[in-house]
Scaffold this active site. Sequence first.
Site, mmCIF file in Angstrom:
data_model
loop_
_atom_site.group_PDB
_atom_site.id
_atom_site.type_symbol
_atom_site.label_atom_id
_atom_site.label_comp_id
_atom_site.label_asym_id
_atom_site.label_seq_id
_atom_site.Cartn_x
_atom_site.Cartn_y
_atom_site.Cartn_z
ATOM 1 N N GLU A 292 0.859 -1.192 0.000
ATOM 2 C CA GLU A 292 0.000 0.000 0.000
ATOM 3 C C GLU A 292 0.891 1.236 0.000
ATOM 4 O O GLU A 292 1.664 1.463 0.936
ATOM 5 C CB GLU A 292 -0.912 -0.008 1.231
ATOM 6 C CG GLU A 292 -1.996 1.042 1.200
ATOM 7 C CD GLU A 292 -3.057 0.800 0.136
ATOM 8 O OE1 GLU A 292 -3.847 1.721 -0.113
ATOM 9 O OE2 GLU A 292 -3.117 -0.317 -0.449
ATOM 10 N N GLU A 322 -0.578 9.706 -5.945
ATOM 11 C CA GLU A 322 0.525 8.752 -5.905
ATOM 12 C C GLU A 322 0.814 8.187 -7.292
ATOM 13 O O GLU A 322 1.979 7.994 -7.665
ATOM 14 C CB GLU A 322 0.192 7.644 -4.900
ATOM 15 C CG GLU A 322 0.124 8.155 -3.469
ATOM 16 C CD GLU A 322 -0.925 7.476 -2.598
ATOM 17 O OE1 GLU A 322 -1.256 8.036 -1.533
ATOM 18 O OE2 GLU A 322 -1.424 6.403 -2.990
ATOM 19 N N ASP A 476 -7.232 2.767 2.645
ATOM 20 C CA ASP A 476 -6.890 1.500 3.290
ATOM 21 C C ASP A 476 -8.077 0.541 3.288
ATOM 22 O O ASP A 476 -7.925 -0.654 3.032
ATOM 23 C CB ASP A 476 -6.424 1.757 4.724
ATOM 24 C CG ASP A 476 -5.243 2.713 4.776
ATOM 25 O OD1 ASP A 476 -4.267 2.478 4.062
ATOM 26 O OD2 ASP A 476 -5.313 3.708 5.529
#
Length: 494
Positions: A292, A322, A476
């Site tokens: 992750e 990201e 998450d």
Amino acid sequence: MWRKASAAALLALAVGYFYYGSPELPEHILRYVSLPGLQTSAPPPSSLEEVISSAWEALITLPSRQWSKVAVGVNACVDVVVSGVGLLQALAVDPGAGSDHEVLHSKEDLKEAFIHYMGRGAAAERFFSDQEVFHRIARAAAEYPGAKLYVGGNAALIGQKFATYPDLMVLLCGPVGPKLHEMLDEQIVVPPESLQETDEYHLILEYKAGEQWGSTQAPQANRFIFSHDVSNGGMSSLETFVASLEEFQPDLVVLSGLHMMEGQGRALWEQRLKEAVAAIADIPRDIPIHLELASLTDKDFMNSIMQEVMPLVSSIGLNEQELLFLSQAGAGPHAELPAWKGVPDVGRVSDILLWILERHGRSDPSSEADLTRVHFHTLAYHILATVEGHWGNQAAAVMAGARVASSQACGLRSVDVGKVELRAPLEFSSSHGEPREALSLDPAEPVTVWRRGNVTFHFTPVLVCRHPLRTVGLGDAISAEGLVYSEARGPQPF
């Protein structure tokens, strides 16, 4: 007659509303719009949100082979969630111009970085270098009216999500202090070596869509995270984590926290990353590893992760910031873009995902890399890109990830169609360049699938919560839920 004319006018307005002003409405949308007054016995028309939510419930099914043991590590902490604008005002900081900082050294740096990202509606995470100043800010945050304490850290949050499945045993390694241990789900196993006397605290400065501070207005709800976290910053629990796998015997390993090393300085992260790579390489190759990712600012550090870590893992999870930064750091597709404008273009996202799996993954069967899966999530939609033959049940997995994003942002256990809205494009392209395939979304079967070489893409929209209650940990939860519904195949047996 006038009633029919009025109904026709209402239909025209509905069509314009549902298709965002496009002059051509796809046929698969038309069947969700009816004519009140012309068909008196027909039920009221369903919104696209209702159709998509119902389709999710019908189509999301667990794979035939499910994980029984998942090991998660290595960043864990206590999150203090507070109003960003409110806390900064309480710290007697005045609004002003925004400016990004790779590392925060003062309240002024904090203010400027917060404004920089608030104005973009983007998430970010930074290290605060001054321990004494950080602790003063942390005390003010904990005492601020309405401040809340939660389980924090990607690994702990992913572990908490896995623990909602009673048949799944979860091992969590990380710096677990007394407060965090008390807050963890009782189903989570923490090795004694991971327990420490004090907790690590992270401050989560949240802002709402449309919230204004000075001349800055947030285009959407999001959060800015910062900490002075030495335990997680050095990934101090990594070796304990890897050593515990032999006894625990997991079916799946989930790794997070690499981003925390960035704030420790180049000398530390260069050495620690080498040690991390050696530790990860000790994990048996028949156990799938999911990495992750999180917010980074150092292109050299991101490049090192791409070159040294990503080929060792089976799957990665990341968001739009990201993804673009990864491409910028590695001179990949669309690296010239300074930032996404609005909803990230599906074709451009597809180009970067394909590049990741071609350059750093196993899209070529002769490659020695293990990376075969990328789970991309942004506010409006999700895409799962997988190398053919390595993963199953990915349509259900991408829908499950989107569904949990829709429900959790609203603080609910299930999707409430009255509190969400569709913001994903109804028509898009498989690539920004050529060859380019025109694609569309069918709300009744809300997964669009396309292939590029031996990489398959699964796209589904997110029903965006209009008034989100909490944005921390959504990524998450998305990755964990997607993994629960995924099935590893082929050369990665479990």
